[in-house]
Design a protein around this motif. Structure first.
Motif, mmCIF file in Angstrom:
data_model
loop_
_atom_site.group_PDB
_atom_site.id
_atom_site.type_symbol
_atom_site.label_atom_id
_atom_site.label_comp_id
_atom_site.label_asym_id
_atom_site.label_seq_id
_atom_site.Cartn_x
_atom_site.Cartn_y
_atom_site.Cartn_z
ATOM 1 N N ALA A 173 -3.980 -8.797 2.695
ATOM 2 C CA ALA A 173 -3.827 -8.225 1.353
ATOM 3 C C ALA A 173 -4.019 -6.705 1.373
ATOM 4 O O ALA A 173 -3.293 -5.973 0.695
ATOM 5 C CB ALA A 173 -4.830 -8.869 0.401
ATOM 6 N N SER A 174 -4.974 -6.237 2.160
ATOM 7 C CA SER A 174 -5.216 -4.797 2.255
ATOM 8 C C SER A 174 -4.023 -4.074 2.865
ATOM 9 O O SER A 174 -3.594 -3.021 2.371
ATOM 10 C CB SER A 174 -6.468 -4.527 3.099
ATOM 11 O OG SER A 174 -7.613 -5.106 2.506
ATOM 12 N N ALA A 175 -3.454 -4.645 3.923
ATOM 13 C CA ALA A 175 -2.305 -4.016 4.586
ATOM 14 C C ALA A 175 -1.098 -3.938 3.648
ATOM 15 O O ALA A 175 -0.451 -2.890 3.520
ATOM 16 C CB ALA A 175 -1.951 -4.793 5.850
ATOM 17 N N VAL A 176 -0.796 -5.051 2.984
ATOM 18 C CA VAL A 176 0.347 -5.077 2.064
ATOM 19 C C VAL A 176 0.139 -4.100 0.915
ATOM 20 O O VAL A 176 1.060 -3.374 0.507
ATOM 21 C CB VAL A 176 0.554 -6.511 1.524
ATOM 22 C CG1 VAL A 176 1.554 -6.515 0.377
ATOM 23 C CG2 VAL A 176 1.030 -7.430 2.633
ATOM 24 N N SER A 177 -1.081 -4.039 0.399
ATOM 25 C CA SER A 177 -1.372 -3.163 -0.732
ATOM 26 C C SER A 177 -1.249 -1.697 -0.354
ATOM 27 O O SER A 177 -0.713 -0.884 -1.125
ATOM 28 C CB SER A 177 -2.778 -3.454 -1.261
ATOM 29 O OG SER A 177 -2.879 -4.788 -1.728
ATOM 30 N N ILE A 178 -1.736 -1.339 0.829
ATOM 31 C CA ILE A 178 -1.644 0.056 1.266
ATOM 32 C C ILE A 178 -0.181 0.469 1.421
ATOM 33 O O ILE A 178 0.214 1.569 1.008
ATOM 34 C CB ILE A 178 -2.414 0.249 2.591
ATOM 35 C CG1 ILE A 178 -3.919 0.194 2.331
ATOM 36 C CG2 ILE A 178 -2.036 1.575 3.246
ATOM 37 C CD1 ILE A 178 -4.759 0.251 3.574
ATOM 38 N N VAL A 179 0.634 -0.413 1.977
ATOM 39 C CA VAL A 179 2.061 -0.100 2.137
ATOM 40 C C VAL A 179 2.722 0.131 0.782
ATOM 41 O O VAL A 179 3.481 1.088 0.586
ATOM 42 C CB VAL A 179 2.773 -1.236 2.896
ATOM 43 C CG1 VAL A 179 4.284 -1.022 2.882
ATOM 44 C CG2 VAL A 179 2.274 -1.313 4.332
ATOM 45 N N LEU A 180 2.418 -0.727 -0.201
ATOM 46 C CA LEU A 180 3.042 -0.584 -1.521
ATOM 47 C C LEU A 180 2.585 0.679 -2.221
ATOM 48 O O LEU A 180 3.395 1.412 -2.792
ATOM 49 C CB LEU A 180 2.729 -1.813 -2.385
ATOM 50 C CG LEU A 180 3.327 -1.792 -3.795
ATOM 51 C CD1 LEU A 180 4.833 -1.574 -3.755
ATOM 52 C CD2 LEU A 180 2.995 -3.072 -4.547
ATOM 53 N N VAL A 181 1.287 0.963 -2.198
ATOM 54 C CA VAL A 181 0.784 2.160 -2.883
ATOM 55 C C VAL A 181 1.293 3.426 -2.204
ATOM 56 O O VAL A 181 1.563 4.432 -2.868
ATOM 57 C CB VAL A 181 -0.758 2.134 -2.957
ATOM 58 C CG1 VAL A 181 -1.294 3.432 -3.552
ATOM 59 C CG2 VAL A 181 -1.223 0.949 -3.803
#
Length: 390
Positions: A173-181
């Protein structure tokens, strides 16, 4: 899943004319979900916790202001259902239902965030265009970060409840969120997301556990709010250099306006001063007579949570909603599992930081705060003792 999905209506349903009929479907679904949850609340003798009582009082104040101010009746009905339903859902959760709730929430948010990333990668021109800008599934700009904050938090909570430590769900979840932001190029959202991830990542650490409380997070963000919105501390700092470091042009026209937000804040503050007690209710525009904001004279968002609340329900509404948030934070800080208490702190910190620059008042914020305020959720998570580092 049936009860949750109406709270997570993708913005594409609101903004893309090709699927406009789905907006009515989701509105009906939301009202049905709200009625079912109200019945469930009565059937289970739901707990009237302070957060739910204060939130209900705020919604009552907003409704009265809307009726007195000839506001938007449709928005009154939909917003009331959208805000009270998540709180009712969390209020009747039993300890054995916390894990299924986390799984369902992770599935809904995770699928939407992954779809947003996939469509951004495959459809560079966007699924549709709004005001000349490419749009995909979720909100444009930094508003998308709300989905990421909740995704990271619920993933961490799931890991703690299922395995007693942080694991693959939180890391993914952290990896996906960082990519989106990063794709959103929102400096504030990135700072808030990184702060949340760091606090959660070191939630096992005793020094972090001592300091990382939800009330401390609320205090820090309150000071930040006062300095940014009212003191205008950016006027006294090397604003241009800070903007360059963050990799974003925060100015509009000239001066430290945070891309024009100060023009909106000044307009909303002036409106609140004219009706400080009860506000104006739900209106189409909250900022009017803007003299210098991207050639727009009226705007529908205060670009600040607390100013939006003040416009809608006056100072009385601010006091009620602030009391609800303080109540939620106080409940969170009573959690016996200090690691999970730090996880809650990370969520509150990210949400409140973003609220300084955006109107974050929607079902996602209420769902998050309701979970923070839930003694049952805290008790269920307290049963899981973390085993060292992730």
């Amino acid at each position: 899943m049936f009860l949750l999905m109406p709270f997570f209506r993708p913005t594409i349903i609101n903004d893309w004319p090709a699927i406009a009929p789905l907006k009515t479907v989701f509105a009906g679904w939301l009202l049905l979900s709200c009625l079912m949850l109200a019945y469930r609340f009565v059937l289970r003798n739901g707990r009237l916790e302070p957060f739910l009582v204060l939130l209900s009082l705020y919604l009552t104040a907003a409704a009265v202001a809307t009726l007195l101010g000839n506001g938007l009746r449709y928005d009154l009905v939909v917003n009331t259902a959208m805000f009270i339903a998540p709180a009712l859902l969390i209020a009747v959760l039993r300890k054995d239902e916390v894990l299924p709730f986390l799984v369902a929430t992770l599935l809904v948010i995770g699928v939407l965030v992954v779809l947003e990333l996939a469509t951004r990668a495959l459809l560079l021109g966007g699924i549709y265009r709004l005001d000349g800008d490419a749009r995909w599934i979720l909100e444009g700009g930094s508003l998308q970060s709300r989905w990421c904050f909740l995704l990271v938090f619920f993933a961490a909570a799931f890991d703690y409840l299922a395995k007693g430590r942080l694991g693959a769900a939180f890391m993914g979840a952290s990896a996906v969120s960082i990519v989106l932001v990063l794709a959103l190029a929102s400096a504030t959202s990135m700072v808030a997301l990184v702060a949340e991830i760091v606090v959660i990542l070191f939630s096992w650490s005793s020094p972090v556990q001592r300091f990382a409380t939800s009330r401390n997070a609320l205090l820090i963000t309150t000071v930040f709010l006062v300095l940014i919105v009212f003191v205008r501390i950016a006027d006294y700092l090397p604003y241009d250099q800070i903007a360059t470091i963050l990799g974003k042009d925060l100015t509009y026209s000239q001066g430290s306006t945070f891309t024009g937000r100060t023009y909106i804040w000044d307009s909303v503050i002036g409106s609140i001063a004219e009706s400080p007690i009860i506000g104006y209710g739900y209106q189409q525009y909250v900022a009017t007579d803007l003299w210098q904001f991207y050639y727009v004279h009226d705007y529908g968002s205060a670009h600040n949570l607390w100013l939006q609340i003040g416009f809608t329900a006056g100072v009385f509404g601010i006091i009620l909603f602030a009391s609800a948030v303080v109540s939620a934070c106080s409940t969170a800080d009573k959690c016996s599992n200090r690691a999970y208490r730090a996880v809650l702190c990370g969520l509150v910190l990210s949400l409140m930081l973003t609220s300084v620059f955006e109107n974050t008042l929607n079902s996602l914020l209420i769902l998050a705060l309701s979970f923070v305020a839930s003694p049952e959720a805290s008790e269920a998570l307290s049963m899981s003792v973390p085993r060292g580092r992730a």
